[in-house]
Design a protein around this motif. Structure first.
Motif, PDB file in Angstrom:
ATOM      1  N   ALA A  46       0.922  -1.254   0.089  1.00 28.97           N
ATOM      2  CA  ALA A  46       0.129   0.014   0.058  1.00 28.97           C
ATOM      3  C   ALA A  46       0.725   1.225   0.037  1.00 28.97           C
ATOM      4  CB  ALA A  46      -0.990  -0.028   1.155  1.00 28.97           C
ATOM      5  N   GLY A  47       2.024   1.300   0.854  1.00 30.86           N
ATOM      6  CA  GLY A  47       2.696   2.292   0.659  1.00 30.86           C
ATOM      7  C   GLY A  47       3.504   2.648  -0.544  1.00 30.86           C
ATOM      8  N   ILE A  48       4.038   1.472  -1.296  1.00 29.84           N
ATOM      9  CA  ILE A  48       4.557   1.683  -2.607  1.00 29.84           C
ATOM     10  C   ILE A  48       3.516   2.405  -3.560  1.00 29.84           C
ATOM     11  CG2 ILE A  48       5.587   0.320  -4.493  1.00 29.84           C
ATOM     12  CD1 ILE A  48       6.616  -1.704  -2.238  1.00 29.84           C
ATOM     13  N   ILE A  49       2.510   1.637  -3.683  1.00 34.46           N
ATOM     14  CA  ILE A  49       1.466   2.091  -4.506  1.00 34.46           C
ATOM     15  C   ILE A  49       0.857   3.540  -4.210  1.00 34.46           C
ATOM     16  CG2 ILE A  49      -0.879   1.663  -5.462  1.00 34.46           C
ATOM     17  CD1 ILE A  49      -0.489  -1.229  -5.373  1.00 34.46           C
ATOM     18  N   GLY A  51       2.509   5.749  -2.702  1.00 33.49           N
ATOM     19  CA  GLY A  51       3.748   6.842  -3.076  1.00 33.49           C
ATOM     20  C   GLY A  51       3.910   7.055  -4.678  1.00 33.49           C
ATOM     21  N   ILE A  52       4.041   5.890  -5.219  1.00 36.36           N
ATOM     22  CA  ILE A  52       4.251   5.943  -6.845  1.00 36.36           C
ATOM     23  C   ILE A  52       3.038   6.361  -7.588  1.00 36.36           C
ATOM     24  CG2 ILE A  52       5.256   4.765  -8.811  1.00 36.36           C
ATOM     25  CD1 ILE A  52       6.938   3.101  -7.004  1.00 36.36           C
ATOM     26  N   VAL A  53       1.982   5.597  -7.626  1.00 36.36           N
ATOM     27  CA  VAL A  53       0.731   5.404  -8.334  1.00 36.36           C
ATOM     28  C   VAL A  53       0.124   6.934  -7.823  1.00 36.36           C
ATOM     29  CG1 VAL A  53      -1.124   4.733  -9.251  1.00 36.36           C
ATOM     30  CG2 VAL A  53       0.752   3.071  -8.832  1.00 36.36           C
ATOM     31  N   VAL A  54      -0.453   7.017  -6.720  1.00 36.37           N
ATOM     32  CA  VAL A  54      -1.204   8.058  -6.266  1.00 36.37           C
ATOM     33  C   VAL A  54      -0.173   9.301  -6.194  1.00 36.37           C
ATOM     34  CG1 VAL A  54      -2.794   8.763  -4.497  1.00 36.37           C
ATOM     35  CG2 VAL A  54      -2.728   6.460  -4.861  1.00 36.37           C
ATOM     36  N   GLY A  55       1.021   9.230  -5.945  1.00 38.09           N
ATOM     37  CA  GLY A  55       1.862  10.469  -6.052  1.00 38.09           C
ATOM     38  C   GLY A  55       2.025  11.043  -7.292  1.00 38.09           C
ATOM     39  N   TYR A  56       1.769  10.385  -8.460  1.00 35.25           N
ATOM     40  CA  TYR A  56       1.917  10.603  -9.871  1.00 35.25           C
ATOM     41  C   TYR A  56       0.463  11.249 -10.462  1.00 35.25           C
ATOM     42  CZ  TYR A  56       2.337  10.210 -14.960  1.00 35.25           C
ATOM     43  OH  TYR A  56       2.251  10.849 -16.100  1.00 35.25           O
ATOM     44  N   LEU A  57      -0.659  10.493  -9.816  1.00 38.14           N
ATOM     45  CA  LEU A  57      -1.833  10.967 -10.517  1.00 38.14           C
ATOM     46  C   LEU A  57      -2.441  12.182  -9.610  1.00 38.14           C
ATOM     47  CD1 LEU A  57      -3.545   7.430 -10.799  1.00 38.14           C
ATOM     48  CD2 LEU A  57      -2.570   8.918 -12.569  1.00 38.14           C
ATOM     49  N   SER A  58      -1.883  12.373  -8.368  1.00 37.14           N
ATOM     50  CA  SER A  58      -2.835  13.447  -7.664  1.00 37.14           C
ATOM     51  C   SER A  58      -2.000  14.754  -8.014  1.00 37.14           C
ATOM     52  CB  SER A  58      -2.489  13.269  -6.139  1.00 37.14           C
ATOM     53  OG  SER A  58      -2.856  14.250  -5.356  1.00 37.14           O
ATOM     54  N   ASN A  59      -2.566  15.821  -7.657  1.00 38.16           N
ATOM     55  CA  ASN A  59      -1.920  17.157  -7.845  1.00 38.16           C
ATOM     56  C   ASN A  59      -1.527  17.768  -6.642  1.00 38.16           C
ATOM     57  OD1 ASN A  59      -4.427  18.096  -7.197  1.00 38.16           O
ATOM     58  ND2 ASN A  59      -4.500  19.690  -8.733  1.00 38.16           N
ATOM     59  N   SER A  60      -1.878  16.987  -5.517  1.00 42.73           N
ATOM     60  CA  SER A  60      -1.134  17.798  -4.245  1.00 42.73           C
ATOM     61  C   SER A  60       0.212  17.484  -4.110  1.00 42.73           C
ATOM     62  CB  SER A  60      -2.149  16.566  -3.196  1.00 42.73           C
ATOM     63  OG  SER A  60      -1.438  17.043  -1.936  1.00 42.73           O
ATOM     64  N   ASN A  61       0.750  18.727  -3.938  1.00 43.32           N
ATOM     65  CA  ASN A  61       2.160  18.780  -3.778  1.00 43.32           C
ATOM     66  C   ASN A  61       2.905  18.361  -2.258  1.00 43.32           C
ATOM     67  OD1 ASN A  61       3.146  20.463  -6.246  1.00 43.32           O
ATOM     68  ND2 ASN A  61       1.313  21.431  -5.676  1.00 43.32           N
ATOM     69  N   ILE A  62       2.020  18.200  -1.310  1.00 45.45           N
ATOM     70  CA  ILE A  62       2.431  17.865  -0.075  1.00 45.45           C
ATOM     71  C   ILE A  62       2.213  16.433   0.314  1.00 45.45           C
ATOM     72  CG2 ILE A  62       2.594  18.734   2.542  1.00 45.45           C
ATOM     73  CD1 ILE A  62       4.284  20.333   0.553  1.00 45.45           C
ATOM     74  N   SER A  63       0.721  16.200   0.133  1.00 44.44           N
ATOM     75  CA  SER A  63       0.225  15.145   0.830  1.00 44.44           C
ATOM     76  C   SER A  63       0.905  13.788   0.370  1.00 44.44           C
ATOM     77  CB  SER A  63      -1.279  14.961   0.819  1.00 44.44           C
ATOM     78  OG  SER A  63      -1.539  14.594  -0.439  1.00 44.44           O
ATOM     79  N   VAL A  64       0.871  12.836   1.438  1.00 40.45           N
ATOM     80  CA  VAL A  64       1.557  11.536   1.149  1.00 40.45           C
ATOM     81  C   VAL A  64       0.336  10.485   1.525  1.00 40.45           C
ATOM     82  CG1 VAL A  64       3.306   9.894   1.691  1.00 40.45           C
ATOM     83  CG2 VAL A  64       3.631  12.205   1.902  1.00 40.45           C
ATOM     84  N   MET A 336       6.655  10.736  -4.475  1.00 37.59           N
ATOM     85  CA  MET A 336       7.074   9.476  -5.373  1.00 37.59           C
ATOM     86  C   MET A 336       8.387   8.874  -4.954  1.00 37.59           C
ATOM     87  SD  MET A 336       5.779  11.174  -8.842  1.00 37.59           S
ATOM     88  CE  MET A 336       6.049   9.770  -9.764  1.00 37.59           C
ATOM     89  N   ILE A 337       9.447   9.539  -4.697  1.00 38.04           N
ATOM     90  CA  ILE A 337      10.746   8.930  -4.112  1.00 38.04           C
ATOM     91  C   ILE A 337      10.348   8.174  -2.781  1.00 38.04           C
ATOM     92  CG2 ILE A 337      12.801   9.734  -3.083  1.00 38.04           C
ATOM     93  CD1 ILE A 337      12.775  12.136  -4.930  1.00 38.04           C
ATOM     94  N   HIS A 338       9.529   8.532  -2.082  1.00 41.31           N
ATOM     95  CA  HIS A 338       9.513   7.484  -0.724  1.00 41.31           C
ATOM     96  C   HIS A 338       9.041   6.290  -1.426  1.00 41.31           C
ATOM     97  CE1 HIS A 338       5.097   7.225   0.029  1.00 41.31           C
ATOM     98  NE2 HIS A 338       5.603   6.353   1.172  1.00 41.31           N
ATOM     99  N   GLY A 339       8.026   6.287  -2.401  1.00 43.62           N
ATOM    100  CA  GLY A 339       7.410   4.896  -2.748  1.00 43.62           C
ATOM    101  C   GLY A 339       8.463   4.008  -3.496  1.00 43.62           C
ATOM    102  N   VAL A 340       9.339   4.663  -4.358  1.00 40.83           N
ATOM    103  CA  VAL A 340      10.299   4.015  -4.906  1.00 40.83           C
ATOM    104  C   VAL A 340      11.295   3.493  -3.815  1.00 40.83           C
ATOM    105  CG1 VAL A 340      12.357   4.113  -6.353  1.00 40.83           C
ATOM    106  CG2 VAL A 340      10.277   5.291  -7.109  1.00 40.83           C
TER     107      VAL A 340
END
Length: 531
Positions: A46-49, A51-64, A336-340
């Motif tokens: 869940a943390g990986i997805i 970070g990477i997937v939701v982080g890419y699709l979202s336009n929030s600059n801060i939320s994790v 996204m870095i945290h997910g990777v």
């Protein structure tokens, strides 16, 4: 090219914050999976997805985004009730689909319809549940022990504490106490808080591993056995990692219970995400505003993918988001870095993760639970008065003793009751004692007077004494229900005549002209306008 630059151009400046979030998220992903009664790997997935997937699709600059403490109560209960983690994953698919639909329906403002005291009560209840479910791990007693269920079995069960004391492992207790001390010190001492690259949770986990290693090599009875350590499968190849994944049982789509769980997760996860997004936007130094409808769609896709490969449901989470902002993140590249980094970690060093005592993760989670249910929050609502405190504390008690959905429902019902009660009183109410010494009685109606106000106005009119002067002022009123108008009409045209009451109506429709034109009428119309 512009999009690529916006995502990848800030790697250098966002790598430090991404590393900090990774170090904060790693123990939380494992701990939340533990608290949810799910496989440890499910929290990492869940943390990986997130970070990477939701982080890419979202336009929030801060939320994790990642597995959330706010969903642990639902997940733990659902896995137990459904009887299989694979069926629960099917509920995760349903939750993801519903979130996608909510996003396309532009339901991003849904959180505005839930009172703050109920939301805070829900979070406080979740915090208490997290603490209760981690007490056995903190004491090294986990075998066949269901904390919340044992504590509230057939009402409050005092024997719970005796059962717990009988299985205490002193090595786990020492690790827990040391870990809690480190976490508290990291928050209390400014010198330690300035070390942004080393979160307190990581130091606590590393110390727990070191303590247990010392216990083991010294042959001490304090050594914590494998049954009380994290248990992640160790892949030798990429194919081995694929074989470790758990997939949903699609037969769950035919099970009504699975749909109820899925809908519950979708609603709670969406609300928690939207609340976190609001908080994250306030943490953003550039004050950029997140598209909440896009965020719901991103969360829906993330939950679909997570459930499809054995991951827990996720939300945008406050702890990691605040850590991200505090570490200086400037864009979503950080999350996204945290997910990777989580992906690299689970592929390369799972054998190190398997050295982590469950007691040290329990310490991390107990502190998370305390922050959700800290006494300051309870006192905050206590000082706000009973109309804020009672729905809050009722939600807390119901979430802990029943379940999250029932708890929130009870809190909402109590809040609505107080709103209706306040609305009924707001129109106008005077007791007989209030009217005893009044020669001229002024009744100023509220802006909106509905059928809910009928009882209050009726009591006031009933308490008017004969030979009085009454002014009913509706000049500030934009709406009056028909049955209220009829009641005022009957009072002015019938009872006023019988008891010699002089009635002045201000701001009513011209349909009352007939009373003024009646020679025997005691109604005086000073102003006429449509309401």
């Amino acid at each position: 090219m512009k999009k690529a630059k916006s995502i990848y151009g800030g790697i250098k400046e966002n790598f430090p914050s991404g590393l900090v979030v990774f170090l904060v998220a790693l123990p939380l992903c494992l701990g939340i999976a533990l608290a949810s009664g799910a496989p440890p790997l499910s929290g990492i997935i869940a943390g990986i997805i997130g970070g990477i997937v939701v982080g890419y699709l979202s336009n929030s600059n801060i939320s994790v985004t990642g597995p959330a403490a706010g969903l642990t109560a639902i997940v733990l209960t659902a896995i137990t009730d459904l009887g299989a983690f694979e069926l629960f994953l099917c509920a995760g698919l349903i939750a993801g689909m519903l979130q996608l639909i909510l996003g396309f329906l532009r339901a991003g403002s849904i959180s505005n319809y839930f009172p703050t005291n109920v939301i805070e009560g829900m979070l406080a209840g979740i915090g208490i549940i997290i603490i209760l479910t981690q007490i056995p791990n903190a004491f090294g007693f986990t075998d066949g022990f269901e904390t919340k269920e044992t504590l509230f079995e057939n009402g409050f069960n005092p024997a719970y504490f005796g059962q717990l004391a009988s299985g205490v492992h002193m090595g786990a207790v020492i690790v827990t106490l040391v870990s809690v001390s480190i976490l508290v010190a990291w928050d209390k001492f400014p010198v330690l808080k300035k070390i942004k690259m080393i979160p307190g949770a990581l130091v606590a986990v590393a110390t727990g591993i070191l303590l247990n290693y010392i216990f083991v090599v010294s042959g001490s009875s304090l050594a914590i056995g494998p049954e009380h350590l994290v248990s992640l499968p160790v892949p030798q190849t990429a194919a081995d990692f694929t074989n470790m994944l758990v997939f949903p049982d699609l037969n769950g789509f035919l099970n009504p219970k699975v749909w109820i769980v899925g809908a519950t997760i979708a609603i709670v996860a969406s609300i928690e995400t939207l609340l976190c997004i609001e908080a994250s936007d306030r943490l953003d130094t550039h004050r950029r505003i997140t598209d909440t409808n896009l965020e719901l769609r991103a969360q829906g896709i993330g939950n679909l993918l997570s459930a499809a490969i054995g991951g827990l449901p996720m939300t945008s989470v406050v702890v990691r988001s605040s850590a991200n902002a505090g570490a200086g993140a400037t864009s979503k590249t950080s999350t996204m870095i945290h997910g990777v980094l989580l992906l690299v970690c689970v592929l390369s060093i799972p054998f190190i993760l398997n050295l982590i005592p469950l007691a040290t993760l329990a310490a991390v989670l107990i502190l998370v639970g305390y922050k959700l249910a800290k006494p300051a929050t309870i006192m905050h609502f206590w000082h706000k008065g009973k109309y804020q405190f009672i729905p809050f504390i009722a939600t807390v008690i119901a979430v802990v003793s029943l379940d999250l959905l029932k708890g929130v429902g009870i809190g909402l019902l109590i809040s609505v009751f107080y709103i209706l009660q306040g609305n009924m009183k707001r129109a106008y109410y005077l007791s007989r004692e209030d009217l005893d010494d009044a020669d001229d009685i002024n009744i100023k109606l509220a802006e909106e007077v509905s059928f809910l106000n009928k009882a209050a106005i009726k009591k006031t009119l009933k308490n008017v004494r004969p030979n009085s002067k009454v002014c009913i002022d509706a000049r500030s009123t934009s709406y009056i229900a028909t049955d209220i108008l009829d009641m005022i009409q009957e009072f002015a045209n019938i009872r006023a005549k019988e008891e010699d009451i002089e009635v002045t109506l201000l701001g009513f429709k011209t349909s009352y002209r007939e009373y003024a034109e009646d020679e025997d009428s005691h109604v005086i119309i000073a102003h006429r306008r449509a309401i």
